[in-house]
Structure formats: C-alpha cells, structure tokens
Design a protein around this motif. Structure first.
Motif, PDB file in Angstrom:
ATOM      1  N   GLN A 149       0.829  -1.200   0.000  1.00 44.82           N
ATOM      2  CA  GLN A 149       0.000   0.000   0.000  1.00 44.82           C
ATOM      3  C   GLN A 149       0.865   1.252   0.000  1.00 44.82           C
ATOM      4  N   GLN A 150       1.966   1.231   0.728  1.00 47.21           N
ATOM      5  CA  GLN A 150       2.886   2.368   0.749  1.00 47.21           C
ATOM      6  C   GLN A 150       3.474   2.617  -0.642  1.00 47.21           C
ATOM      7  N   ARG A 151       3.760   1.541  -1.361  1.00 49.34           N
ATOM      8  CA  ARG A 151       4.280   1.691  -2.729  1.00 49.34           C
ATOM      9  C   ARG A 151       3.244   2.344  -3.639  1.00 49.34           C
ATOM     10  N   TYR A 152       1.991   1.911  -3.537  1.00 47.87           N
ATOM     11  CA  TYR A 152       0.936   2.506  -4.364  1.00 47.87           C
ATOM     12  C   TYR A 152       0.783   3.998  -4.067  1.00 47.87           C
ATOM     13  N   GLU A 153       0.825   4.350  -2.779  1.00 50.89           N
ATOM     14  CA  GLU A 153       0.681   5.763  -2.402  1.00 50.89           C
ATOM     15  C   GLU A 153       1.848   6.594  -2.923  1.00 50.89           C
ATOM     16  N   LEU A 154       3.045   6.034  -2.890  1.00 50.49           N
ATOM     17  CA  LEU A 154       4.210   6.749  -3.410  1.00 50.49           C
ATOM     18  C   LEU A 154       4.106   6.933  -4.919  1.00 50.49           C
ATOM     19  N   ILE A 155       3.614   5.923  -5.619  1.00 51.62           N
ATOM     20  CA  ILE A 155       3.425   6.042  -7.071  1.00 51.62           C
ATOM     21  C   ILE A 155       2.467   7.184  -7.390  1.00 51.62           C
ATOM     22  N   ASP A 156       1.370   7.284  -6.629  1.00 47.80           N
ATOM     23  CA  ASP A 156       0.406   8.368  -6.843  1.00 47.80           C
ATOM     24  C   ASP A 156       1.060   9.733  -6.635  1.00 47.80           C
ATOM     25  N   GLN A 157       1.846   9.867  -5.578  1.00 53.10           N
ATOM     26  CA  GLN A 157       2.542  11.129  -5.317  1.00 53.10           C
ATOM     27  C   GLN A 157       3.490  11.474  -6.460  1.00 53.10           C
ATOM     28  N   LEU A 158       4.227  10.495  -6.920  1.00 54.20           N
ATOM     29  CA  LEU A 158       5.200  10.718  -7.995  1.00 54.20           C
ATOM     30  C   LEU A 158       4.516  11.116  -9.294  1.00 54.20           C
ATOM     31  N   ARG A 159       3.401  10.494  -9.602  1.00 58.03           N
ATOM     32  CA  ARG A 159       2.699  10.818 -10.854  1.00 58.03           C
ATOM     33  C   ARG A 159       2.126  12.234 -10.804  1.00 58.03           C
ATOM     34  N   ARG A 160       1.642  12.639  -9.632  1.00 59.14           N
ATOM     35  CA  ARG A 160       1.138  14.015  -9.517  1.00 59.14           C
ATOM     36  C   ARG A 160       2.275  15.028  -9.670  1.00 59.14           C
ATOM     37  N   ALA A 161       3.478  14.650  -9.238  1.00 52.36           N
ATOM     38  CA  ALA A 161       4.622  15.563  -9.328  1.00 52.36           C
ATOM     39  C   ALA A 161       5.303  15.512 -10.687  1.00 52.36           C
ATOM     40  N   SER A 162       4.963  14.538 -11.516  1.00 48.99           N
ATOM     41  CA  SER A 162       5.709  14.309 -12.749  1.00 48.99           C
ATOM     42  C   SER A 162       5.503  15.397 -13.811  1.00 48.99           C
ATOM     43  N   LYS A 163       4.442  16.214 -13.668  1.00 51.22           N
ATOM     44  CA  LYS A 163       4.218  17.290 -14.639  1.00 51.22           C
ATOM     45  C   LYS A 163       5.369  18.284 -14.629  1.00 51.22           C
ATOM     46  N   HIS A 164       5.979  18.466 -13.474  1.00 53.86           N
ATOM     47  CA  HIS A 164       7.067  19.432 -13.341  1.00 53.86           C
ATOM     48  C   HIS A 164       8.401  18.760 -13.013  1.00 53.86           C
ATOM     49  N   ASN A 165       8.404  17.434 -12.949  1.00 58.06           N
ATOM     50  CA  ASN A 165       9.611  16.718 -12.564  1.00 58.06           C
ATOM     51  C   ASN A 165       9.700  15.399 -13.327  1.00 58.06           C
ATOM     52  N   PRO A 166      10.426  15.360 -14.446  1.00 61.18           N
ATOM     53  CA  PRO A 166      10.531  14.133 -15.240  1.00 61.18           C
ATOM     54  C   PRO A 166      11.091  12.949 -14.454  1.00 61.18           C
ATOM     55  N   ALA A 167      11.986  13.212 -13.499  1.00 62.77           N
ATOM     56  CA  ALA A 167      12.564  12.121 -12.707  1.00 62.77           C
ATOM     57  C   ALA A 167      11.505  11.417 -11.880  1.00 62.77           C
ATOM     58  N   SER A 182      14.574  -0.992  -6.524  1.00 66.63           N
ATOM     59  CA  SER A 182      14.818   0.436  -6.355  1.00 66.63           C
ATOM     60  C   SER A 182      15.124   0.777  -4.901  1.00 66.63           C
ATOM     61  N   GLY A 183      16.065   1.692  -4.705  1.00 68.42           N
ATOM     62  CA  GLY A 183      16.383   2.163  -3.366  1.00 68.42           C
ATOM     63  C   GLY A 183      15.272   2.974  -2.732  1.00 68.42           C
ATOM     64  N   ALA A 184      14.222   3.295  -3.505  1.00 72.94           N
ATOM     65  CA  ALA A 184      13.079   4.043  -2.980  1.00 72.94           C
ATOM     66  C   ALA A 184      11.842   3.171  -2.819  1.00 72.94           C
ATOM     67  N   CYS A 185      11.895   1.928  -3.240  1.00 74.15           N
ATOM     68  CA  CYS A 185      10.708   1.068  -3.244  1.00 74.15           C
ATOM     69  C   CYS A 185      10.394   0.571  -1.831  1.00 74.15           C
ATOM     70  N   PRO A 186       9.222   0.880  -1.292  1.00 73.22           N
ATOM     71  CA  PRO A 186       8.880   0.418   0.056  1.00 73.22           C
ATOM     72  C   PRO A 186       8.907  -1.098   0.205  1.00 73.22           C
ATOM     73  N   GLU A 187       8.521  -1.833  -0.837  1.00 69.65           N
ATOM     74  CA  GLU A 187       8.502  -3.289  -0.727  1.00 69.65           C
ATOM     75  C   GLU A 187       9.905  -3.867  -0.777  1.00 69.65           C
ATOM     76  N   CYS A 188      10.749  -3.362  -1.673  1.00 63.68           N
ATOM     77  CA  CYS A 188      12.134  -3.845  -1.739  1.00 63.68           C
ATOM     78  C   CYS A 188      12.897  -3.457  -0.480  1.00 63.68           C
ATOM     79  N   LEU A 189      12.626  -2.258   0.038  1.00 64.61           N
ATOM     80  CA  LEU A 189      13.275  -1.825   1.275  1.00 64.61           C
ATOM     81  C   LEU A 189      12.835  -2.673   2.459  1.00 64.61           C
ATOM     82  N   ARG A 190      11.569  -3.061   2.483  1.00 71.76           N
ATOM     83  CA  ARG A 190      11.097  -3.923   3.572  1.00 71.76           C
ATOM     84  C   ARG A 190      11.824  -5.266   3.533  1.00 71.76           C
TER      85      ARG A 190
END
Length: 305
Positions: A52-70, A89-97
């Motif tokens: 669930q944390q990964r899904y929430e992070l994806i949503d945040q990233l997609r909303r920010a992607s209009k001004h941030n290609p990374a 990924s070093g940012a992935c909540p599931e891989c980090l867990r």
C-alpha cells in the motif's frame, strides 16, 4: 508454494548478492523475523502495508511528474514491481522492507556470533546536512566515506547498520530547512566507550545538532536493527519551549515529529532511487558473502580481544 522469480541485475540499484537475496523471496512474506515498533509496541510492517505504501508513493510521484521528469521515471519503475520480479529500487517500500528484514536476521546472527557486548551508535554529523531542494544521491556515499574515516581514527573496527534521513525545520524559521543524514550502527561496547570523545572531536555539537554522538545500550531488541533500514522518514520540527510559571518545566529546545511534506518526500525518494539499495547499508569490518543460507553478513577479520 514456490514461484519462478526473476530479476535484472542493475549495478546502479543493488549489488548481485542483494539482488539475489531479494529475488529469492525468503524475506518476502510476513514470517519471521518479527519485532515491535515504538512506544506503543506496534507490530512491524506487513507485506500488505508495504504494498500500500508503494501505491501511495506512485500516486505522489505521478502528480509531481508534470514538473519533474525524474518523478515519472521512478513512478514507472515502482509500478512494475511485484513479488515475481522486484524492481530493486532504493526508494521502493517493498524492496526496502525485504532488505530490512534480511538485515535484521543477518545482522542479529552476525552480532550474536561476535560474542561480545554491543552498543548502538547514533551519529548525526552536522556538516553533512543538505539544504532542502539540494539533496542528491551523492549525499549517501559522501556521508559513508566521512564516517568511515572518523571511525578508523576513533578505533572502531566493527560496525553494521544503515543511513537514516530527516527533514529538519524550525517553527520560528531560526534556521534554513535542511535534510540531515543519520548513521545508526551497532558496534562493540568496549569500542563505543573509547571512541566517543574522538568522534565528538570530529563531529562537535552545534546550535542545530546538540547531541551529534549518542551511545545507547542494546538489549538485543531486533527493532534497533530494523531502525537502521527504514522506508518512512520524518520531518523534525524544532520549537522553543518556554518555562512554566510554577517551575515544573524549564525553557528548552524541543522537537515534534511530523510527516514529510510532499515535495520533500519526492526529492528524497528520487535521490534514494538513484543512490541504490546498497547505499542504505553501512558496514565496517564486515561484508555480505554467499552462504548455504543465502547472502549473509560476515566479519572480514576476527575482532581483536
């Protein structure tokens, strides 16, 4: 039930042994190791929570992607992560867990085999702070290299742990907001006692970092190991507490913990993705090797008596 797992080794994200460990699926589910978290002793994060944390992070990233290609690049990477093919990924909540659970199991075994009393070293180098908006993947290796040199001079031969981060702000804007890296490692207790003065000479207290070096007793609780590899980070809001009229409390500087602001979360996650999973780990006098039980932490040399 066994699954055919696959992964693509990407040296920018993780070493071959870390990729092998994650892809094995051994630390994927909700089995041991277990530990309790925080003052209220909550259960450690479940696989479902991390998903669930990964899904929430994806949503945040997609909303920010209009001004941030990374942000879009990272969102796409996280979106294809699943149990049969982890993104590493070093940012992935599931891989980090998974990395966290492996670290808890492996470092607990490593420290037990040392056969010595162990202390926790919390190191917050004031000179490693980075202004908000300027955090990049280079911060992690720079921090690790600086600390390794300080440990060598201080006589610390064994250390296992990881890097943590916070966004630090002041309620009255008395300092410019910045990210503060923290090293959280477990070291032999006799070395901890001898090294504190030397570490303080390298990392002296400042107005914003009053206790850069802390030595804490480790009672064997696995939660202290898990703390080193977190996937959630805090915003530390400093405020000045006034003295009470009846004298029951004195004036002092205190801190409230708050969630990261969205833009801070995005910046930090992009940097951690670019730095890779291995950059979160810190080891001195130890390394990851392949064993009959999979990749494990082992000493490079025997600890001096």
């Amino acid at each position: 039930m066994l699954f055919n797992r696959r992964y693509t080794y990407d040296p920018t994200q993780a070493s071959p042994l870390i990729c092998e460990m994650i892809a094995s699926g051994r630390y994927e589910g909700n089995g041991p190791p277990h530990w309790k978290v925080g003052r209220f002793q909550k259960s450690c994060q479940t696989a479902e929570d991390a998903e669930q944390q990964r899904y929430e992070l994806i949503d945040q990233l997609r909303r920010a992607s209009k001004h941030n290609p990374a942000a879009l690049v990272l969102a796409n990477r996280l979106e294809i992560c699943h149990r049969l093919s982890r993104c590493m990924s070093g940012a992935c909540p599931e891989c980090l867990r998974i990395l966290q659970r492996w670290f808890v199991a492996s470092s607990f075994s490593f420290l037990k085999e040392l056969g010595q009393d162990v202390s926790i070293l919390s190191l917050v180098p004031p000179d490693q702070g980075m202004p908000i908006g300027q955090f990049g993947p280079e911060v992690l290796p720079a921090m690790a290299n600086r600390v390794r040199k300080a440990m060598e001079k201080a006589g610390i031969t064994i250390a296992v742990g990881g890097l943590d981060f916070s966004a630090n702000e002041h309620e009255a804007d008395e300092f410019t907001p910045y990210y503060q890296p923290q090293l959280w490692v477990l070291i032999p207790r006799h070395e901890a006692r001898k090294s504190k003065a030397n570490l303080l000479a390298v990392f002296p207290p400042t107005h914003t970092t009053r206790r850069p070096v802390k030595i804490l007793k480790w009672n064997g609780n696995r939660a202290a190991l898990a703390y080193a590899i977190k996937s959630k980070f805090n915003r530390r809001m400093t405020y000045d507490r006034e003295a009470s009229d009846n004298g029951s409390q004195h004036a002092c500087q205190n801190t409230r913990h708050r969630p990261l602001r969205v833009e801070q979360q995005i910046e930090l996650m992009i940097a951690l993705d670019q730095a890779g999973l291995n950059a979160r780990l810190f080891m001195r006098g130890a390394r990851i090797v392949r064993t009959n039980h999979g990749p494990m932490i082992r000493p490079i040399t025997k600890l001096n008596p």
